[in-house]
Design a protein around this motif. Structure first.
Motif, PDB file in Angstrom:
ATOM      1  N   LEU A  39       0.831  -1.303   0.039  1.00 53.15           N
ATOM      2  CA  LEU A  39      -0.048   0.047   0.059  1.00 53.15           C
ATOM      3  C   LEU A  39       0.840   1.292  -0.072  1.00 53.15           C
ATOM      4  CD1 LEU A  39      -2.761  -0.978   2.415  1.00 53.15           C
ATOM      5  CD2 LEU A  39      -3.054  -0.750  -0.057  1.00 53.15           C
ATOM      6  N   ALA A  40       2.049   1.266   0.756  1.00 53.45           N
ATOM      7  CA  ALA A  40       2.852   2.304   0.714  1.00 53.45           C
ATOM      8  C   ALA A  40       3.456   2.598  -0.552  1.00 53.45           C
ATOM      9  CB  ALA A  40       4.011   2.137   1.668  1.00 53.45           C
ATOM     10  N   TYR A  41       4.104   1.572  -1.060  1.00 53.20           N
ATOM     11  CA  TYR A  41       4.344   1.566  -2.679  1.00 53.20           C
ATOM     12  C   TYR A  41       3.460   2.201  -3.758  1.00 53.20           C
ATOM     13  CZ  TYR A  41       8.801  -0.838  -1.247  1.00 53.20           C
ATOM     14  OH  TYR A  41       9.898  -1.134  -0.827  1.00 53.20           O
ATOM     15  N   TYR A  42       2.129   1.581  -3.430  1.00 47.76           N
ATOM     16  CA  TYR A  42       1.059   2.113  -4.203  1.00 47.76           C
ATOM     17  C   TYR A  42       0.802   3.484  -4.056  1.00 47.76           C
ATOM     18  CZ  TYR A  42      -3.659   2.930  -5.800  1.00 47.76           C
ATOM     19  OH  TYR A  42      -5.033   3.474  -6.352  1.00 47.76           O
ATOM     20  N   ARG A  43       0.701   4.182  -2.876  1.00 45.68           N
ATOM     21  CA  ARG A  43       0.414   5.561  -2.708  1.00 45.68           C
ATOM     22  C   ARG A  43       1.436   6.518  -3.124  1.00 45.68           C
ATOM     23  NH1 ARG A  43      -1.304   3.280   2.469  1.00 45.68           N
ATOM     24  NH2 ARG A  43       0.698   3.505   3.439  1.00 45.68           N
ATOM     25  N   PRO A  48       1.484  -0.537  -9.349  1.00 46.75           N
ATOM     26  CA  PRO A  48       0.033  -0.488  -9.629  1.00 46.75           C
ATOM     27  C   PRO A  48      -0.798  -1.189  -8.851  1.00 46.75           C
ATOM     28  CG  PRO A  48       1.469  -1.962 -10.962  1.00 46.75           C
ATOM     29  CD  PRO A  48       2.176  -1.310  -9.928  1.00 46.75           C
ATOM     30  N   GLY A  49      -2.079  -0.747  -8.887  1.00 52.48           N
ATOM     31  CA  GLY A  49      -2.921  -1.068  -7.920  1.00 52.48           C
ATOM     32  C   GLY A  49      -3.233  -2.507  -7.838  1.00 52.48           C
ATOM     33  N   GLU A  50      -3.145  -3.378  -8.986  1.00 55.01           N
ATOM     34  CA  GLU A  50      -3.502  -4.697  -9.172  1.00 55.01           C
ATOM     35  C   GLU A  50      -2.409  -5.734  -8.746  1.00 55.01           C
ATOM     36  OE1 GLU A  50      -1.732  -3.141 -12.991  1.00 55.01           O
ATOM     37  OE2 GLU A  50      -3.703  -2.504 -11.877  1.00 55.01           O
ATOM     38  N   LYS A  51      -1.381  -5.101  -8.453  1.00 54.75           N
ATOM     39  CA  LYS A  51      -0.188  -5.935  -7.874  1.00 54.75           C
ATOM     40  C   LYS A  51      -0.223  -5.557  -6.325  1.00 54.75           C
ATOM     41  CE  LYS A  51       2.120  -6.608 -11.362  1.00 54.75           C
ATOM     42  NZ  LYS A  51       2.766  -7.964 -12.025  1.00 54.75           N
ATOM     43  N   ILE A  52      -1.065  -4.975  -5.693  1.00 53.81           N
ATOM     44  CA  ILE A  52      -1.084  -5.149  -4.237  1.00 53.81           C
ATOM     45  C   ILE A  52      -1.891  -6.572  -3.700  1.00 53.81           C
ATOM     46  CG2 ILE A  52      -2.392  -4.145  -1.974  1.00 53.81           C
ATOM     47  CD1 ILE A  52      -2.662  -1.372  -3.751  1.00 53.81           C
ATOM     48  N   GLN A  53      -0.900  -6.938  -2.768  1.00 57.05           N
ATOM     49  CA  GLN A  53      -1.340  -8.256  -2.132  1.00 57.05           C
ATOM     50  C   GLN A  53      -2.075  -8.382  -1.104  1.00 57.05           C
ATOM     51  OE1 GLN A  53       2.727 -10.798  -2.314  1.00 57.05           O
ATOM     52  NE2 GLN A  53       3.344  -8.781  -2.812  1.00 57.05           N
ATOM     53  N   LYS A  54      -3.364  -9.006  -1.252  1.00 55.28           N
ATOM     54  CA  LYS A  54      -4.325  -8.778  -0.313  1.00 55.28           C
ATOM     55  C   LYS A  54      -5.195 -10.288  -0.017  1.00 55.28           C
ATOM     56  CE  LYS A  54      -6.379  -5.072  -2.094  1.00 55.28           C
ATOM     57  NZ  LYS A  54      -7.343  -4.120  -2.358  1.00 55.28           N
ATOM     58  N   VAL A  55      -5.617 -10.499   0.895  1.00 55.49           N
ATOM     59  CA  VAL A  55      -6.323 -11.786   1.454  1.00 55.49           C
ATOM     60  C   VAL A  55      -7.897 -11.290   1.853  1.00 55.49           C
ATOM     61  CG1 VAL A  55      -6.407 -14.011   2.477  1.00 55.49           C
ATOM     62  CG2 VAL A  55      -4.233 -13.117   1.459  1.00 55.49           C
ATOM     63  N   THR A  56      -8.773 -12.071   1.386  1.00 53.28           N
ATOM     64  CA  THR A  56     -10.184 -11.890   2.214  1.00 53.28           C
ATOM     65  C   THR A  56     -10.129 -13.269   3.062  1.00 53.28           C
ATOM     66  OG1 THR A  56     -11.011 -10.392   0.560  1.00 53.28           O
ATOM     67  CG2 THR A  56     -12.654 -11.148   2.090  1.00 53.28           C
ATOM     68  N   CYS A  57     -10.668 -13.060   4.388  1.00 51.40           N
ATOM     69  CA  CYS A  57     -10.692 -14.297   4.988  1.00 51.40           C
ATOM     70  C   CYS A  57     -11.842 -13.971   6.103  1.00 51.40           C
ATOM     71  CB  CYS A  57      -9.453 -14.695   5.639  1.00 51.40           C
ATOM     72  SG  CYS A  57      -8.697 -13.445   6.712  1.00 51.40           S
ATOM     73  N   ARG A  58     -12.167 -15.196   6.641  1.00 49.31           N
ATOM     74  CA  ARG A  58     -13.145 -15.215   7.642  1.00 49.31           C
ATOM     75  C   ARG A  58     -12.177 -15.563   8.894  1.00 49.31           C
ATOM     76  NH1 ARG A  58     -16.650 -19.899   9.593  1.00 49.31           N
ATOM     77  NH2 ARG A  58     -18.312 -18.949  10.584  1.00 49.31           N
TER      78      ARG A  58
END
Length: 171
Positions: A39-43, A48-58
């Motif tokens: 997120l810091a590199y993106y800001r 690029p936004g599509e390279k941000i690594q994220k996980v949605t989890c329960r």
């Protein structure tokens, strides 16, 4: 820290549910975990936004635990850097040296906080402890068996900061 091992099976109980049922009243929340470095590199415009690594989890919500607890799979999917090692104690009073990684951006509804994460081998689910709960300004609704954002600040978590008077020292 209260955790369930990966091979844990739900077992029947006799009315211990918070809502009066026959099953244990576990509380889960849908979280989005993101590599804060990405997120810091993106800001800054370096990623690029599509390279941000994220996980949605329960995630299992546990106010008796302190940290965000993840497994090696979540750590590798987010590519979180190693910060150090630390000894943690479990509910049964055993101790284990674990890896600490981060920073992790934890988002619940419209709130987010940035925390470190403990990697615990052999668990199958993410555990949300008291420290990230505080940062999210969220609380456990025991009767409804759910996690809620604080009603006084649904769009903006509040921080209480004491005013400190300036002090001058002479040497």
């Amino acid at each position: 820290m209260t955790l369930k091992p990966a091979n844990y099976k739900y077992r029947r109980t006799n009315g211990t549910s918070l809502t009066g049922g026959k099953e244990m009243g576990y509380i889960y929340a849908e979280l989005e975990l993101t590599n804060e470095d990405d997120l810091a590199y993106y800001r800054r415009g370096d990623l690029p936004g599509e390279k941000i690594q994220k996980v949605t989890c329960r995630a299992l919500v546990d106010s008796g635990a302190w940290d965000l607890v993840i497994n090696q799979d979540v750590q590798s999917r987010l590519n979180l850097p190693f910060i150090g090692r630390e000894a943690v104690s479990f509910a049964d009073e055993t101790w284990l040296d674990v890896d600490i990684v981060g920073p992790v951006n934890v988002r619940f509804e419209d709130h987010f906080t940035i925390v470190r994460a403990v990697i615990l081998p052999g668990i199958s689910e993410v555990l949300l402890g008291a420290y990230p709960l505080q940062g999210l300004d969220a609380f456990i609704d025991a009767k409804g068996e759910r996690l809620l954002v604080h009603p006084d600040s649904p769009y903006n978590p509040k921080s209480y900061i004491r005013q400190v008077k300036q002090i001058s020292l002479s040497v």
